[in-house]
Design a protein around this motif. Structure first.
Motif, PDB file in Angstrom:
ATOM      1  N   ASP A 212      16.893  64.301  95.318  1.00  0.00           N
ATOM      2  CA  ASP A 212      17.591  64.401  96.606  1.00  0.00           C
ATOM      3  C   ASP A 212      18.609  65.538  96.545  1.00  0.00           C
ATOM      4  N   LEU A 213      18.149  66.736  96.797  1.00  0.00           N
ATOM      5  CA  LEU A 213      19.026  67.900  96.731  1.00  0.00           C
ATOM      6  C   LEU A 213      20.043  67.898  97.863  1.00  0.00           C
ATOM      7  N   VAL A 214      19.661  67.346  99.018  1.00  0.00           N
ATOM      8  CA  VAL A 214      20.583  67.270 100.158  1.00  0.00           C
ATOM      9  C   VAL A 214      21.779  66.392  99.815  1.00  0.00           C
ATOM     10  N   GLY A 215      21.493  65.212  99.248  1.00  0.00           N
ATOM     11  CA  GLY A 215      22.572  64.310  98.846  1.00  0.00           C
ATOM     12  C   GLY A 215      23.457  64.926  97.788  1.00  0.00           C
ATOM     13  N   ALA A 216      22.836  65.600  96.812  1.00  0.00           N
ATOM     14  CA  ALA A 216      23.604  66.259  95.746  1.00  0.00           C
ATOM     15  C   ALA A 216      24.494  67.353  96.322  1.00  0.00           C
ATOM     16  N   SER A 217      23.971  68.102  97.291  1.00  0.00           N
ATOM     17  CA  SER A 217      24.738  69.200  97.894  1.00  0.00           C
ATOM     18  C   SER A 217      25.944  68.673  98.669  1.00  0.00           C
ATOM     19  N   LYS A 218      25.766  67.534  99.337  1.00  0.00           N
ATOM     20  CA  LYS A 218      26.879  66.940 100.079  1.00  0.00           C
ATOM     21  C   LYS A 218      28.018  66.555  99.132  1.00  0.00           C
ATOM     22  N   VAL A 219      27.657  65.938  98.023  1.00  0.00           N
ATOM     23  CA  VAL A 219      28.678  65.562  97.044  1.00  0.00           C
ATOM     24  C   VAL A 219      29.306  66.809  96.435  1.00  0.00           C
ATOM     25  N   TRP A 220      28.481  67.816  96.174  1.00  0.00           N
ATOM     26  CA  TRP A 220      28.974  69.073  95.599  1.00  0.00           C
ATOM     27  C   TRP A 220      30.024  69.699  96.516  1.00  0.00           C
ATOM     28  N   ASN A 221      29.716  69.759  97.802  1.00  0.00           N
ATOM     29  CA  ASN A 221      30.667  70.323  98.766  1.00  0.00           C
ATOM     30  C   ASN A 221      31.946  69.493  98.834  1.00  0.00           C
ATOM     31  N   LEU A 222      31.803  68.181  98.651  1.00  0.00           N
ATOM     32  CA  LEU A 222      32.971  67.303  98.644  1.00  0.00           C
ATOM     33  C   LEU A 222      33.865  67.604  97.442  1.00  0.00           C
ATOM     34  N   ILE A 223      33.253  67.860  96.290  1.00  0.00           N
ATOM     35  CA  ILE A 223      34.016  68.210  95.085  1.00  0.00           C
ATOM     36  C   ILE A 223      34.831  69.480  95.331  1.00  0.00           C
ATOM     37  N   ILE A 224      34.164  70.492  95.850  1.00  0.00           N
ATOM     38  CA  ILE A 224      34.838  71.768  96.111  1.00  0.00           C
ATOM     39  C   ILE A 224      35.923  71.588  97.168  1.00  0.00           C
ATOM     40  N   GLY A 225      35.624  70.798  98.211  1.00  0.00           N
ATOM     41  CA  GLY A 225      36.579  70.575  99.292  1.00  0.00           C
ATOM     42  C   GLY A 225      37.847  69.884  98.834  1.00  0.00           C
ATOM     43  N   GLU A 226      37.728  69.062  97.781  1.00  0.00           N
ATOM     44  CA  GLU A 226      38.900  68.357  97.269  1.00  0.00           C
ATOM     45  C   GLU A 226      39.619  69.148  96.180  1.00  0.00           C
ATOM     46  N   GLY A 227      39.171  70.377  95.953  1.00  0.00           N
ATOM     47  CA  GLY A 227      39.843  71.231  94.976  1.00  0.00           C
ATOM     48  C   GLY A 227      39.530  70.893  93.537  1.00  0.00           C
ATOM     49  N   LEU A 228      38.429  70.198  93.295  1.00  0.00           N
ATOM     50  CA  LEU A 228      38.027  69.830  91.940  1.00  0.00           C
ATOM     51  C   LEU A 228      36.975  70.815  91.438  1.00  0.00           C
ATOM     52  N   GLU A 229      36.750  70.806  90.148  1.00  0.00           N
ATOM     53  CA  GLU A 229      35.767  71.695  89.530  1.00  0.00           C
ATOM     54  C   GLU A 229      34.620  70.862  88.976  1.00  0.00           C
ATOM     55  N   PRO A 230      33.380  71.103  89.436  1.00  0.00           N
ATOM     56  CA  PRO A 230      32.242  70.321  88.936  1.00  0.00           C
ATOM     57  C   PRO A 230      32.096  70.423  87.423  1.00  0.00           C
ATOM     58  N   ASP A 231      31.613  69.351  86.827  1.00  0.00           N
ATOM     59  CA  ASP A 231      31.369  69.313  85.392  1.00  0.00           C
ATOM     60  C   ASP A 231      30.164  70.172  85.036  1.00  0.00           C
ATOM     61  N   VAL A 232      30.106  70.650  83.796  1.00  0.00           N
ATOM     62  CA  VAL A 232      28.974  71.456  83.346  1.00  0.00           C
ATOM     63  C   VAL A 232      27.667  70.677  83.498  1.00  0.00           C
ATOM     64  N   GLY A 233      27.702  69.387  83.222  1.00  0.00           N
ATOM     65  CA  GLY A 233      26.499  68.572  83.383  1.00  0.00           C
ATOM     66  C   GLY A 233      26.001  68.568  84.812  1.00  0.00           C
ATOM     67  N   ALA A 234      26.936  68.538  85.777  1.00  0.00           N
ATOM     68  CA  ALA A 234      26.558  68.588  87.187  1.00  0.00           C
ATOM     69  C   ALA A 234      25.956  69.950  87.526  1.00  0.00           C
ATOM     70  N   TYR A 235      26.560  71.016  86.995  1.00  0.00           N
ATOM     71  CA  TYR A 235      26.004  72.356  87.177  1.00  0.00           C
ATOM     72  C   TYR A 235      24.566  72.419  86.656  1.00  0.00           C
ATOM     73  N   ASP A 236      24.357  71.912  85.443  1.00  0.00           N
ATOM     74  CA  ASP A 236      23.024  71.955  84.835  1.00  0.00           C
ATOM     75  C   ASP A 236      21.986  71.252  85.700  1.00  0.00           C
ATOM     76  N   GLU A 237      22.338  70.063  86.193  1.00  0.00           N
ATOM     77  CA  GLU A 237      21.391  69.302  87.013  1.00  0.00           C
ATOM     78  C   GLU A 237      21.100  70.013  88.333  1.00  0.00           C
ATOM     79  N   MET A 238      22.127  70.610  88.925  1.00  0.00           N
ATOM     80  CA  MET A 238      21.917  71.340  90.177  1.00  0.00           C
ATOM     81  C   MET A 238      21.006  72.548  89.958  1.00  0.00           C
ATOM     82  N   VAL A 239      21.255  73.299  88.886  1.00  0.00           N
ATOM     83  CA  VAL A 239      20.416  74.462  88.588  1.00  0.00           C
ATOM     84  C   VAL A 239      18.973  74.026  88.361  1.00  0.00           C
ATOM     85  N   ASP A 240      18.783  72.978  87.570  1.00  0.00           N
ATOM     86  CA  ASP A 240      17.434  72.497  87.261  1.00  0.00           C
ATOM     87  C   ASP A 240      16.722  72.012  88.520  1.00  0.00           C
ATOM     88  N   THR A 241      17.442  71.295  89.386  1.00  0.00           N
ATOM     89  CA  THR A 241      16.838  70.779  90.613  1.00  0.00           C
ATOM     90  C   THR A 241      16.484  71.903  91.576  1.00  0.00           C
TER      91      THR A 241
END
Length: 294
Positions: A212-241
């Protein structure tokens, strides 16, 4: 990577006490078989006194290990486990522990008996036999049964509002492909415990592994919107997906962004993902360029 970050969180030591040193005595397998046979044969009986009488006539040493092994024989059948749980409470010299409560709650959940699951959960709290494992087991079962309101109520019932436990629960749900349910719990508990990048990271990974790339993208945008930095593991999964869904350029852009923003934390796994997909596409020169950057 996400798990390593989770382990760095301060542990709620006020809730977790070191277990007492206990000696586990071997269980008499013949006695275990006889007890399980009685429980199986009488599981539909309404005569509790008769069941108790039959169990009392069996010679066996009731220990916590014995109780757990009985549960292991009926992993998806609530009647034998629930009855034996109640019977054990009447035996002199035996007392339940958080482990036996958790195992019984787990069986109630796997057999879809939410009524008795909730009953045992309340009892574990009232008897001070609950811990964060109890919450994880109960919430997972409730989420599988789509009892989402009770998932949140379980936190209030146990009065647990620390980030460490929330992340454990979210990790458990996402690992069981219950990502939407995890999102519901996180959103409903925001007034009591604010999620962090680790919480959101589990959600991103959960959505990605479910395709579910759409769901992942929504959460990703929420992370950025709250001023947080995604974890490397999250980056890896997004790149792979992104690679799996043929969004190659977007995946490379995210990889380059990760190299800039998380350079000190980048590991071999991140490069391996990109090199693997470049090779699959036949872009050997590009793969060599990425390899040189290691």
């Amino acid at each position: 990577m996400l798990t390593r970050c989770l382990k760095k969180l301060p542990h709620p030591s006020r809730r977790i006490q070191p277990p007492p040193t206990t000696i586990i005595t071997p269980v008499d397998q013949a006695a275990l078989l006889r007890v399980c046979a009685v429980l199986h044969q009488t599981q539909h009986s309404r005569d509790d006194d008769k069941i108790i009488s039959r169990l009392e006539n069996l010679p066996f040493d009731l220990s916590r290990e014995f109780f757990l092994q009985v549960c292991n024989r009926f992993t998806s059948s609530w009647r034998p486990v629930y009855r034996f749980f109640r019977y054990a409470q009447t035996r002199h010299g035996f007392s339940h522990s958080p482990t036996t409560f958790n195992r019984a709650i787990d069986v109630m959940g796997k057999s879809k008996n939410i009524t008795f699951l909730w009953e045992l959960l309340i009892e574990s709290v009232e008897s001070q036999m609950s811990n964060e494992r109890t919450l994880c087991v109960a919430v997972k079962a409730l989420a599988e049964a789509r009892e989402l309101t009770k998932c949140v109520t379980a936190f209030h019932l146990m009065k647990i509002y620390d980030l460490w436990t929330l992340n454990r629960v979210v990790e458990t749900l996402c690992g069981s492909k219950l990502v939407e349910e995890a999102v519901f719990v996180v959103n409903r508990l925001k007034a009591w415990v604010a999620p962090n990048e680790v919480t959101y990271g589990f959600l991103v990974v959960g959505f990605c592994r479910g395709g579910d790339l759409v769901g992942a993208s929504k959460v990703w945008n929420l992370i950025i919107g709250e001023g947080l930095e995604p974890d490397v593991g999250a980056y890896d999964e997004m790149v792979d997906t992104l690679m799996k869904q043929n969004r190659f350029l977007d995946a490379l852009k995210m990889f380059e962004s990760m190299r800039v923003r998380r350079r000190g934390e980048l590991g071999l796994s991140s490069y391996r993902i990109v090199i693997k997909w470049l090779c699959k596409r036949g872009e050997i020169r590009g793969a060599c360029v990425v390899f040189v950057r290691l």
